[in-house]
Design an enzyme around this catalytic site. Structure first.
Site, PDB file in Angstrom:
ATOM      1  CB  SER A   1      -0.938  -0.075   1.202  1.00 47.45           C
ATOM      2  OG  SER A   1      -2.126   0.582   0.918  1.00 47.45           O
TER       3      SER A   1
ATOM      4  CG  HIS B   1      -5.619  -2.673   0.409  1.00 47.47           C
ATOM      5  ND1 HIS B   1      -4.860  -2.320  -0.689  1.00 47.47           N
ATOM      6  CD2 HIS B   1      -5.165  -1.915   1.447  1.00 47.47           C
ATOM      7  CE1 HIS B   1      -4.008  -1.371  -0.324  1.00 47.47           C
ATOM      8  NE2 HIS B   1      -4.166  -1.114   0.955  1.00 47.47           N
TER       9      HIS B   1
HETATM   10  C1  GCU Z   1      -5.442   4.691   1.615  1.00 47.92           C
HETATM   11  C2  GCU Z   1      -4.866   5.443   0.452  1.00 47.92           C
HETATM   12  C3  GCU Z   1      -4.015   4.542  -0.424  1.00 47.92           C
HETATM   13  C4  GCU Z   1      -3.003   3.795   0.391  1.00 47.92           C
HETATM   14  C5  GCU Z   1      -3.681   3.098   1.551  1.00 47.92           C
HETATM   15  C6  GCU Z   1      -2.725   2.471   2.551  1.00 47.92           C
HETATM   16  O1  GCU Z   1      -6.391   3.772   1.152  1.00 47.92           O
HETATM   17  O2  GCU Z   1      -5.910   6.037  -0.244  1.00 47.92           O
HETATM   18  O3  GCU Z   1      -3.335   5.300  -1.401  1.00 47.92           O
HETATM   19  O4  GCU Z   1      -2.296   2.895  -0.414  1.00 47.92           O
HETATM   20  O5  GCU Z   1      -4.418   4.034   2.301  1.00 47.92           O
HETATM   21  O6  GCU Z   1      -1.546   2.795   2.588  1.00 47.92           O
HETATM   22  O7  GCU Z   1      -3.195   1.689   3.357  1.00 47.92           O
END
Ligand code: GCU
Length: 429
Positions: free
Chosen positions: A265, A411
């Site tokens: 992420s 995710h």
């Molecule tokens: C949010 C953000 C993402 C990121 C994520 C994370 O969802 O919008 O860009 O990758 O957080 O780091 O958990």
């Protein structure tokens, strides 16, 4: 309230946009509504010349692209400074006796100030130096393994994903919470080491005007940089990863020439930037990094440049905000971030339910980075030729120097993801 102001507020509430107040567009998840776009060509120089030799890529074009990412996306980072480190604890029989666990304090000193981050290192029981994975973690080193000896972070900690918080203070309650993302035993069994650092030790993850954490150490240096190009938190975390690699390179238990950097992420955006800026990383892994990471910004699918900059104003440099809702004006796109890693191994992983991160945009970035890998004399995505279509779920592309998979599910980093990274590492580290 003044009647006119009230009336204006009423109109504003009823008719979004009526007062010229920009409303962020709703996130698009419809492939048919992806705007037509033209990607900047990684193999055409700023002067318009075709890049036709590895030498020209390495000596001219790569530097141009890196400069654009520094100036317009992540910001400029200071030159490396020396780090000190100290081993604070050793367990010679960790993970059921299979591994050596060490905790180290890594300290960066500058101008009378210092910053210390804790690095947790596991290595298999062997005399020969091993290849290793290095990655930042979200909640503290103590969440990676349920071992009571691992220290809690001493500084700022973020709220957990379920919204619970320890009041910005880590407690033992989180111990072992992230084991599914860090399958230490599996990594050790395959003959690799693992080093991890809590990202908040390097730079706390909130908007403080680039002043705390690693930014504070270099405040005077940052003054000399154009304010639009000052480093954001992603660049700060990546700088910390490079300083950690300085330590691993000197470590007798690790083969510093065979270190992979990985992240999930926002920390996947970070591992890509670390891999782009520090060519000592031999393998770079982006797990569900999405917008600002592996995904093409121009597709504006799921999270967009405008949304990410508004929600997380501290991740990128200020110049990046100039492209909110104006992705087509960006002088780069994120296939070029992957190309900056060439000819080293890179692996991009997406997940079917993680549409916010735009799995297709992540695949296409790999696809469009492929010509650079081939120019450099290596296979890119998918071996002898890149696949025309995105692979189906759970059909990893493991041939060539660019690996990719779309995992079923959401995710996260899972043991399935790690299986592919380990297989790819066996081939390329
Ligand atoms: C949010 C953000 C993402 C990121 C994520 C994370 O969802 O919008 O860009 O990758 O957080 O780091 O958990």
């Amino acid at each position: 309230m003044n009647r006119i102001v009230f009336l204006l507020l009423l109109i504003g509430a009823m008719v979004p946009g009526a007062l010229g107040i920009a409303q962020p567009p709703a996130a698009n998840y419809d492939e048919a509504k992806v705007p037509a776009y033209e990607l900047p060509d990684p193999l055409i120089t700023a002067a318009g010349a075709a890049v036709d030799s590895p030498k020209q890529w390495q000596e001219e074009r790569r530097g141009e692209i890196l400069e654009l990412f520094r100036g317009q996306v992540f910001g400029r980072s200071p030159d490396p400074v020396e780090v000190e480190h100290r081993v604070v604890s050793v367990d010679k029989a960790a993970i059921g006796g299979k591994a050596v666990r060490r905790e180290m304090d890594v300290t960066i000193r500058r101008g009378g100030r210092s910053l210390t981050f804790a690095m947790l290192v596991y290595t298999p029981q062997t005399d020969a130096p091993v290849p290793a994975f290095l990655g930042l973690n979200f909640q503290g080193n103590h969440t990676v393994e349920p071992d009571p000896a691992i220290r809690l972070p001493a500084g700022w900690v973020r709220a957990r994903d379920d919204g619970s918080t320890d009041g910005n203070r880590a407690t033992d309650g989180g111990r072992g919470n992230s084991v599914s993302a860090w399958p230490v035993e599996m990594i050790i069994d395959r003959g690799y080491g693992l080093a991890t650092i809590y990202y908040g030790d390097i730079d706390p993850d909130f908007d403080d005007g680039f002043e705390n954490g690693i930014h504070a150490l270099f405040a005077d240096w940052a003054e000399s940089i154009d304010p639009g190009q000052r480093w954001g938190s992603i660049a700060g975390w990546a700088y910390g990863l490079s300083r950690a690699l300085d330590v691993l390179e000197a470590d007798p238990l690790i083969d510093g020439s065979r270190v992979a950097v990985l992240g999930h992420s926002r920390l996947g955006k970070t591992s890509l930037w670390a891999g782009a800026t520090d060519e000592r990383f031999k393998f770079v892994i982006s797990n569900n990094s999405g917008c600002g990471g592996a995904a093409l910004s121009r597709r504006a699918f799921g999270e967009t440049v405008g949304r990410i900059n508004r929600s997380f104003p501290h991740w990128f440099c200020k110049n990046h905000h100039e492209y909110n809702e104006m992705e087509s004006q960006l002088p780069v796109d994120h296939h070029q971030l992957i190309a900056l890693i060439a000819p080293r191994a890179v692996y991009v992983a997406s997940a079917t339910a993680d549409r916010w991160a735009d799995p297709k945009g992540e695949f296409l970035a790999c696809f469009h980075a492929d010509p650079v890998y081939r120019l450099l004399g290596t296979d890119g995505l998918g071996g002898s030729a890149p696949p025309e279509e995105m692979p189906a779920a759970d059909q990893p592309i493991l041939t060539g120097r660019i690996g990719y998979h779309l995992r079923s599910g959401g995710h996260a980093v899972t043991p399935y993801d790690w299986e592919q990274y380990l297989t790819f590492a066996d081939r390329h580290l």
